[in-house]
Write a protein that holds these residues in place. Structure first.
Motif, PDB file in Angstrom:
ATOM      1  N   GLY A 109       0.814  -1.212   0.000  1.00  0.00           N
ATOM      2  CA  GLY A 109       0.000   0.000   0.000  1.00  0.00           C
ATOM      3  C   GLY A 109       0.845   1.259   0.000  1.00  0.00           C
ATOM      4  N   ALA A 110       1.942   1.254   0.754  1.00  0.00           N
ATOM      5  CA  ALA A 110       2.843   2.404   0.773  1.00  0.00           C
ATOM      6  C   ALA A 110       3.491   2.623  -0.587  1.00  0.00           C
ATOM      7  CB  ALA A 110       3.912   2.207   1.848  1.00  0.00           C
ATOM      8  N   ALA A 111       3.845   1.533  -1.257  1.00  0.00           N
ATOM      9  CA  ALA A 111       4.446   1.647  -2.585  1.00  0.00           C
ATOM     10  C   ALA A 111       3.467   2.256  -3.582  1.00  0.00           C
ATOM     11  CB  ALA A 111       4.901   0.268  -3.065  1.00  0.00           C
ATOM     12  N   CYS A 112       2.209   1.848  -3.513  1.00  0.00           N
ATOM     13  CA  CYS A 112       1.190   2.416  -4.402  1.00  0.00           C
ATOM     14  C   CYS A 112       1.009   3.907  -4.148  1.00  0.00           C
ATOM     15  CB  CYS A 112      -0.136   1.693  -4.203  1.00  0.00           C
ATOM     16  SG  CYS A 112      -0.123  -0.008  -4.744  1.00  0.00           S
ATOM     17  N   LEU A 113       1.044   4.303  -2.892  1.00  0.00           N
ATOM     18  CA  LEU A 113       0.912   5.718  -2.565  1.00  0.00           C
ATOM     19  C   LEU A 113       2.064   6.512  -3.157  1.00  0.00           C
ATOM     20  CD1 LEU A 113      -0.651   7.886  -1.012  1.00  0.00           C
ATOM     21  CD2 LEU A 113       0.748   7.353   0.997  1.00  0.00           C
ATOM     22  N   LEU A 114       3.262   5.960  -3.126  1.00  0.00           N
ATOM     23  CA  LEU A 114       4.410   6.638  -3.719  1.00  0.00           C
ATOM     24  C   LEU A 114       4.231   6.816  -5.224  1.00  0.00           C
ATOM     25  CD1 LEU A 114       7.471   5.011  -1.911  1.00  0.00           C
ATOM     26  CD2 LEU A 114       6.700   7.383  -1.746  1.00  0.00           C
ATOM     27  N   ILE A 115       3.709   5.788  -5.886  1.00  0.00           N
ATOM     28  CA  ILE A 115       3.483   5.891  -7.327  1.00  0.00           C
ATOM     29  C   ILE A 115       2.466   6.983  -7.632  1.00  0.00           C
ATOM     30  CG2 ILE A 115       2.389   4.711  -9.273  1.00  0.00           C
ATOM     31  CD1 ILE A 115       5.179   3.880  -9.045  1.00  0.00           C
ATOM     32  N   ILE A 116       1.378   7.038  -6.875  1.00  0.00           N
ATOM     33  CA  ILE A 116       0.335   8.043  -7.107  1.00  0.00           C
ATOM     34  C   ILE A 116       0.884   9.451  -6.904  1.00  0.00           C
ATOM     35  CG2 ILE A 116      -1.866   8.934  -6.248  1.00  0.00           C
ATOM     36  CD1 ILE A 116      -2.590   6.010  -5.547  1.00  0.00           C
ATOM     37  N   LEU A 117       1.711   9.624  -5.881  1.00  0.00           N
ATOM     38  CA  LEU A 117       2.250  10.950  -5.558  1.00  0.00           C
ATOM     39  C   LEU A 117       3.528  11.275  -6.312  1.00  0.00           C
ATOM     40  CD1 LEU A 117       1.749  10.971  -1.675  1.00  0.00           C
ATOM     41  CD2 LEU A 117       0.293  12.007  -3.411  1.00  0.00           C
ATOM     42  N   SER A 122       8.261  14.445  -7.547  1.00  0.00           N
ATOM     43  CA  SER A 122       9.338  14.747  -8.494  1.00  0.00           C
ATOM     44  C   SER A 122       9.400  16.244  -8.788  1.00  0.00           C
ATOM     45  CB  SER A 122       9.129  13.970  -9.792  1.00  0.00           C
ATOM     46  OG  SER A 122       9.175  12.581  -9.554  1.00  0.00           O
ATOM     47  N   ALA A 123       8.228  16.868  -8.991  1.00  0.00           N
ATOM     48  CA  ALA A 123       8.201  18.303  -9.268  1.00  0.00           C
ATOM     49  C   ALA A 123       8.745  19.100  -8.091  1.00  0.00           C
ATOM     50  CB  ALA A 123       6.777  18.734  -9.595  1.00  0.00           C
ATOM     51  N   TRP A 124       8.376  18.693  -6.892  1.00  0.00           N
ATOM     52  CA  TRP A 124       8.870  19.385  -5.694  1.00  0.00           C
ATOM     53  C   TRP A 124      10.384  19.236  -5.580  1.00  0.00           C
ATOM     54  CZ3 TRP A 124      11.335  17.271  -1.370  1.00  0.00           C
ATOM     55  CH2 TRP A 124      11.514  18.149  -0.302  1.00  0.00           C
ATOM     56  N   ALA A 125      10.868  17.992  -5.788  1.00  0.00           N
ATOM     57  CA  ALA A 125      12.299  17.751  -5.639  1.00  0.00           C
ATOM     58  C   ALA A 125      13.105  18.515  -6.681  1.00  0.00           C
ATOM     59  CB  ALA A 125      12.586  16.246  -5.755  1.00  0.00           C
ATOM     60  N   ARG A 126      12.623  18.568  -7.916  1.00  0.00           N
ATOM     61  CA  ARG A 126      13.372  19.230  -8.983  1.00  0.00           C
ATOM     62  C   ARG A 126      13.299  20.747  -8.862  1.00  0.00           C
ATOM     63  NH1 ARG A 126      11.153  14.841 -13.355  1.00  0.00           N
ATOM     64  NH2 ARG A 126      12.483  13.137 -12.604  1.00  0.00           N
ATOM     65  N   ALA A 127      12.283  21.242  -8.161  1.00  0.00           N
ATOM     66  CA  ALA A 127      12.225  22.677  -7.909  1.00  0.00           C
ATOM     67  C   ALA A 127      13.275  23.098  -6.893  1.00  0.00           C
ATOM     68  CB  ALA A 127      10.834  23.069  -7.419  1.00  0.00           C
ATOM     69  N   THR A 167      11.108   8.941  -8.964  1.00  0.00           N
ATOM     70  CA  THR A 167      11.211  10.143  -8.150  1.00  0.00           C
ATOM     71  C   THR A 167      12.628  10.719  -8.164  1.00  0.00           C
ATOM     72  OG1 THR A 167       9.447   9.363  -6.680  1.00  0.00           O
ATOM     73  CG2 THR A 167      10.909  11.071  -5.821  1.00  0.00           C
ATOM     74  N   ALA A 168      13.631   9.842  -8.198  1.00  0.00           N
ATOM     75  CA  ALA A 168      15.009  10.298  -8.020  1.00  0.00           C
ATOM     76  C   ALA A 168      15.751  10.584  -9.321  1.00  0.00           C
ATOM     77  CB  ALA A 168      15.787   9.253  -7.220  1.00  0.00           C
ATOM     78  N   VAL A 237       0.021   1.594 -10.982  1.00  0.00           N
ATOM     79  CA  VAL A 237      -0.862   1.889  -9.844  1.00  0.00           C
ATOM     80  C   VAL A 237      -1.980   0.852  -9.751  1.00  0.00           C
ATOM     81  CG1 VAL A 237      -2.506   3.543  -8.907  1.00  0.00           C
ATOM     82  CG2 VAL A 237      -0.347   4.336  -9.862  1.00  0.00           C
ATOM     83  N   ALA A 238      -2.571   0.508 -10.892  1.00  0.00           N
ATOM     84  CA  ALA A 238      -3.675  -0.452 -10.891  1.00  0.00           C
ATOM     85  C   ALA A 238      -3.239  -1.812 -10.373  1.00  0.00           C
ATOM     86  CB  ALA A 238      -4.254  -0.583 -12.306  1.00  0.00           C
ATOM     87  N   VAL A 239      -2.097  -2.287 -10.844  1.00  0.00           N
ATOM     88  CA  VAL A 239      -1.600  -3.587 -10.390  1.00  0.00           C
ATOM     89  C   VAL A 239      -1.247  -3.544  -8.913  1.00  0.00           C
ATOM     90  CG1 VAL A 239       0.269  -5.259 -10.635  1.00  0.00           C
ATOM     91  CG2 VAL A 239      -0.803  -4.305 -12.659  1.00  0.00           C
TER      92      VAL A 239
END
Length: 251
Positions: A109-117, A122-127, A167-168, A237-239
């Motif tokens: 579940g935590a991994a899915c949340l990371l994919i959704i976010l 990524s936008a926050w980190a690259r900013a 993300t990275a 995300v679906a899987v």
């Protein structure tokens, strides 16, 4: 084992190999089948990990064009995947089964949340900093943790890896998927060798899963390359969500 049971394991292995090449979470095809056929949870996990290792290699080979120019990433992160897989194998052999059953749905579940976010993260980190083709200093430790997780229970390791890599690292999602397949193979192969030495797999199930996963891995790589980045992320995300729900329902 009768013919129908063998065919069920073979078909599950094919589906697992195909899904692992595209996104990951193929264990959710094979693991429930082994449980339904009466294999104990730890034996099912061990046998499943060994059987899926050849399919992981097949999926990585199918994405070989997208690996061009990524040798440094594969070597640097592959070492961390190897070390993590060894740690996860030690945990699986030594921790109680009850811990295994309770923690895995939470991790998925935590991994899915990371994919959704992931796009927002990524936008926050690259900013805050320029894009890093190497993923930065923290990525290897994330890959190490993913290796521990996958060495313990391989389901959705591809989703965990894609969430970390996406993300990275500033790169095309198909190239990241190819890198993910290499790291997943490293984990599966390392854990498989560990389990062959220190555990007791069901070799008839291992052989059937291996055959199916090799065929499915190459087929899945051909399909995954045709998907657009948005479609690939949506499928991940679906899987992942399906995997978490299935584990919660089964347990």
């Amino acid at each position: 084992m009768d013919v129908w049971e063998a065919l069920a394991i073979l078909a599950a292995g094919f589906g697992a190999g195909a899904v692992n090449a595209v996104v990951g979470s193929g264990t959710l095809f094979t693991f429930p089948v082994l449980l339904a056929l009466g294999y104990p949870p730890i034996t099912a996990t061990v046998s499943n990990t060994i059987g899926l290792a050849p399919g992981s290699l097949s999926g990585a080979y199918g994405y070989r064009r997208e690996l061009a120019g990524q040798r440094g990433r594969v070597l640097r992160l592959g070492v961390m995947s190897l070390l993590g897989a060894l740690g996860g194998g030690v945990l699986l052999i030594n921790l109680p089964t009850e811990v295994f059953e309770r923690i895995v749905p939470v991790l998925i579940g935590a991994a899915c949340l990371l994919i959704i976010l992931q796009p927002r993260i990524s936008a926050w980190a690259r900013a805050r900093r320029p894009a890093r083709p190497d993923g930065g200093r923290l990525l290897p430790f994330g890959v190490l943790g993913a290796g521990v997780y996958a060495g313990y229970f391989a389901a959705a390791q591809g989703i965990v890896l894609m969430s970390l890599l996406g993300t990275a690292i500033d790169d095309d999602v198909q190239r990241l998927n190819a890198l993910k397949n290499c790291l997943a193979f490293t984990v599966n192969a390392t854990a498989a060798v560990f389990y062959m030495v220190f555990a007791s797999p069901a070799w008839e199930a291992v052989a059937l899963i291996a055959l199916g996963s090799v065929l499915g891995g190459y087929a899945g790589a051909s399909l995954g390359r045709r998907l657009k980045p948005v479609a690939l992320r949506g499928l991940i995300v679906a899987v992942g969500l399906s995997a978490a729900v299935q584990l919660l329902v089964d347990w």
